[in-house]
Scaffold this motif. Structure first.
Motif, PDB file in Angstrom:
ATOM      1  N   THR A 122      -2.218  -0.742  -6.660  1.00  0.00           N
ATOM      2  CA  THR A 122      -2.653  -0.776  -5.213  1.00  0.00           C
ATOM      3  C   THR A 122      -3.847   0.198  -5.263  1.00  0.00           C
ATOM      4  N   VAL A 123      -4.778  -0.227  -4.779  1.00  0.00           N
ATOM      5  CA  VAL A 123      -6.208   0.413  -4.456  1.00  0.00           C
ATOM      6  C   VAL A 123      -6.304   0.677  -2.823  1.00  0.00           C
ATOM      7  N   ALA A 124      -6.145   2.091  -2.690  1.00  0.00           N
ATOM      8  CA  ALA A 124      -6.100   2.440  -1.247  1.00  0.00           C
ATOM      9  C   ALA A 124      -7.606   3.081  -1.134  1.00  0.00           C
ATOM     10  N   GLY A 125      -8.641   2.365  -0.194  1.00  0.00           N
ATOM     11  CA  GLY A 125     -10.018   2.999   0.017  1.00  0.00           C
ATOM     12  C   GLY A 125     -11.032   1.771   0.190  1.00  0.00           C
ATOM     13  N   VAL A 145      -3.739  -5.167  -5.540  1.00  0.00           N
ATOM     14  CA  VAL A 145      -3.867  -5.256  -4.151  1.00  0.00           C
ATOM     15  C   VAL A 145      -4.712  -3.993  -3.438  1.00  0.00           C
ATOM     16  N   VAL A 146      -5.403  -4.282  -2.343  1.00  0.00           N
ATOM     17  CA  VAL A 146      -6.085  -3.472  -1.752  1.00  0.00           C
ATOM     18  C   VAL A 146      -5.536  -2.957  -0.392  1.00  0.00           C
ATOM     19  N   VAL A 147      -5.379  -1.410  -0.256  1.00  0.00           N
ATOM     20  CA  VAL A 147      -5.266  -1.086   1.437  1.00  0.00           C
ATOM     21  C   VAL A 147      -6.444  -0.430   1.852  1.00  0.00           C
ATOM     22  N   HIS A 168      -5.063 -12.165  -6.924  1.00  0.00           N
ATOM     23  CA  HIS A 168      -3.773 -11.951  -7.152  1.00  0.00           C
ATOM     24  C   HIS A 168      -2.854 -11.462  -5.787  1.00  0.00           C
ATOM     25  N   VAL A 169      -1.705 -11.461  -5.691  1.00  0.00           N
ATOM     26  CA  VAL A 169      -0.914 -11.307  -4.506  1.00  0.00           C
ATOM     27  C   VAL A 169       0.383 -10.403  -4.704  1.00  0.00           C
TER      28      VAL A 169
END
Length: 532
Positions: A122-125, A145-147, A168-169
């Motif tokens: 998970t990539v937050a940014g 996944v991206v937040v 990707h999900v």
């Protein structure tokens, strides 16, 4: 399964053998120029991989060749340059460069790859920094996944288009939030890595468990110390984003962190003397180095001392030029003879060695109403001396300390070399507890309390000499409670006087017991946020 030479291993001929270099160690094998020829025949077979049963010397091999092959194989095993891998990775094989990397650094490459494939990163940014992290994770063959930065992801699944293949999900972690384009949070499994990047400096914190209230505080502290400002540049963002993913991948796969000084295999404990290391990268010139990080729990000076098994590692973390909360002690233009001098900000440090002077300067620079030490014994000893400073005792005649070689040395340095018209008085506060004061007229130049009269005068005279040498006014103080950094292997000609005050530490515990028993002596442990 095959036994294979790790792809990272390289060899070069040596005048009397060959030199081997791996990812974490190297060795030189000596035994004649013929070793290089044996290696040239052996290396291609090892690179292809051999069943463990075939990893030996065929019958009928000449004794000299047999000995050479066995010696090479022994060193390859001893230096972890061989690895067991399957003949075929199978349908879920990593890309060739990822497979080569895992075979180079992992104890069990297949198991490490399965761990990586079992998680979603998970990539937050937002912005270029997050984009670089996504690119790095995707290039490694991981689901991503991206937040979006500054937002909290809705529960459920988020589809993310990747730069290296089909989207990707995966489920997004609802707790991961990046404040703006300059901050980044990457996580997978039970691990989380925070990073930040500005116009000319960036950082990557060590992997940790996702306790964001604590971890975010650490990230803010680091960003403040580095002066992180401005929008991330593409070059620096690529370095920081990739490094953050790299540290995360190593943690998830059970590989040693890129910063570690030790080779730690899965299932082994990281040595307690290590500190968490933060990567700090700067743009002009482009560089990236790891620096010790005093976390909130470690930066608290519990019971007025830094909590760590190795006090000198704690000291280096305390004064680290990038992340240390105390200004790095420097020698500058200060004279270094006869005493060693250093400054941390405006605070002066004095010692018989450079390390002792740096330590004294750093602790003097910490602003507090109490007494700070590098170890619990150091803090307690300093506090007890301060509490006993104004106790009165029996006068001690000069003959009881005048024969002490170190006391004479520093007394002469003060009164002859620097021509200070000083007088020394010594009092016995209790058996094995002596207070020395050095005066000039009505002014106290220095004082000290030690287990012998000679040590007390030596420390007081050294302190006064340091002030005179630096041109400082005031009352100086040094003591023998500080930990000593002494080489275990000393030449035969080294005498106890040469190593002083190393032997003073042997009397410290008894001295503290004596001082604590004096009337009206009371000290209390306290805490101090080292960030101040």
């Amino acid at each position: 399964m095959l036994v294979r030479l790790r792809p990272v291993v390289h060899a070069s001929p040596a005048p009397d053998g060959l030199h081997l270099r791996g990812w974490a160690s190297s060795c030189t094998i000596t035994g004649g120029a013929g070793l290089w020829k044996v290696w040239q025949r052996l290396a291609p077979q090892l690179a292809e991989g051999l069943p463990a049963s075939d990893l030996g010397v065929p019958e009928g091999t000449a004794p000299a060749v047999r000995a050479a092959v066995e010696m090479i194989l022994e060193q390859l095993r001893a230096h972890d340059m061989l690895v067991e891998v399957p003949e075929e990775w199978g349908p879920d094989a990593p890309a060739p460069d990822i497979a080569a990397w895992l075979e180079s650094v992992a104890d069990r490459p297949v198991e490490a790859w399965r761990r990586l494939r079992a998680v979603t990163v998970t990539v937050a940014g937002t912005g270029v920094l997050a984009g670089m992290a996504v690119r790095a994770a995707t290039a490694a063959g991981l689901a991503v996944v991206v937040v979006p930065g500054g937002e909290t992801a809705a529960a459920g699944s988020v589809a993310v288009e990747t730069t290296g293949g089909t989207p990707h999900v995966g489920a997004a972690d609802t707790s991961l939030v990046a404040a703006d384009d300059s901050s980044l949070v990457v996580s997978a499994g039970k691990f989380l890595v925070l990073a930040g990047c500005g116009a000319d400096v960036g950082h990557v914190l060590p992997p940790t468990e996702p306790r964001l209230n604590l971890v975010n505080t650490e990230a803010i502290d680091v960003a403040d110390r580095l002066g992180l400002t401005g929008e991330p540049t593409e070059v620096l963002a690529a370095l920081i984003g990739s490094a953050a993913v790299h540290r995360l991948i190593c943690a998830v796969a059970g590989l040693p962190d890129p910063s570690t000084e030790f080779v730690v295999h899965p299932g082994e404990a990281v040595p307690e003397t290590t500190f968490p290391m933060a990567l700090v990268a700067r743009l002009d010139p482009l560089r990236a180095t790891y620096h010790p990080l005093l976390t909130r729990s470690q930066r608290t000076l519990d019971a007025t001392h830094l909590t760590t098994d190795d006090p000198w590692r704690a000291f280096e973390a305390l004064v680290d030029p990038e992340l240390g909360p105390v200004e790095t002690p420097r020698f500058g233009a200060l004279p270094q003879v006869p005493a060693n001098l250093a400054t941390s900000g405006d605070a002066l440090g004095i010692g018989t060695t450079a390390e002792a002077a740096r330590l004294d300067a750093a602790l003097n620079a910490i602003k507090t109403d109490g007494v700070v030490g590098l170890t619990k014994s150091h803090a307690r000893g300093s506090a007890l001396r301060l509490a006993a400073r104004f106790h009165q005792g029996e006068p001690v005649p000069e003959r009881e300390w005048a024969t002490h070689a170190t006391a004479r040395r520093w007394w002469k340095a003060l009164t002859l070399r620097f021509a200070v018209p000083a007088e020394a008085t010594v009092e016995r506060l209790a058996p094995n507890a002596f207070k020395a004061e050095i005066r000039h007229q009505q002014r106290i130049l220095a004082w000290s309390i030690e287990a012998t009269a000679g040590d007390a005068v030596a420390f007081a005279a050294l302190a006064a000499t340091g002030y005179a040498q630096a041109g400082r006014d005031g009352t100086a103080h040094l003591n023998g409670a500080a930990p000593q950094k002494v080489d275990d292997e000393q030449p035969d000609w080294i005498t106890p006087e040469w190593l002083w005050p190393a032997d003073v530490r042997d009397r410290e515990e008894a001295l503290q017991t004596t001082l604590a028993a004096l009337p009206n002596i009371k000290i209390e442990p306290s805490t101090l946020d080292g960030a101040r």
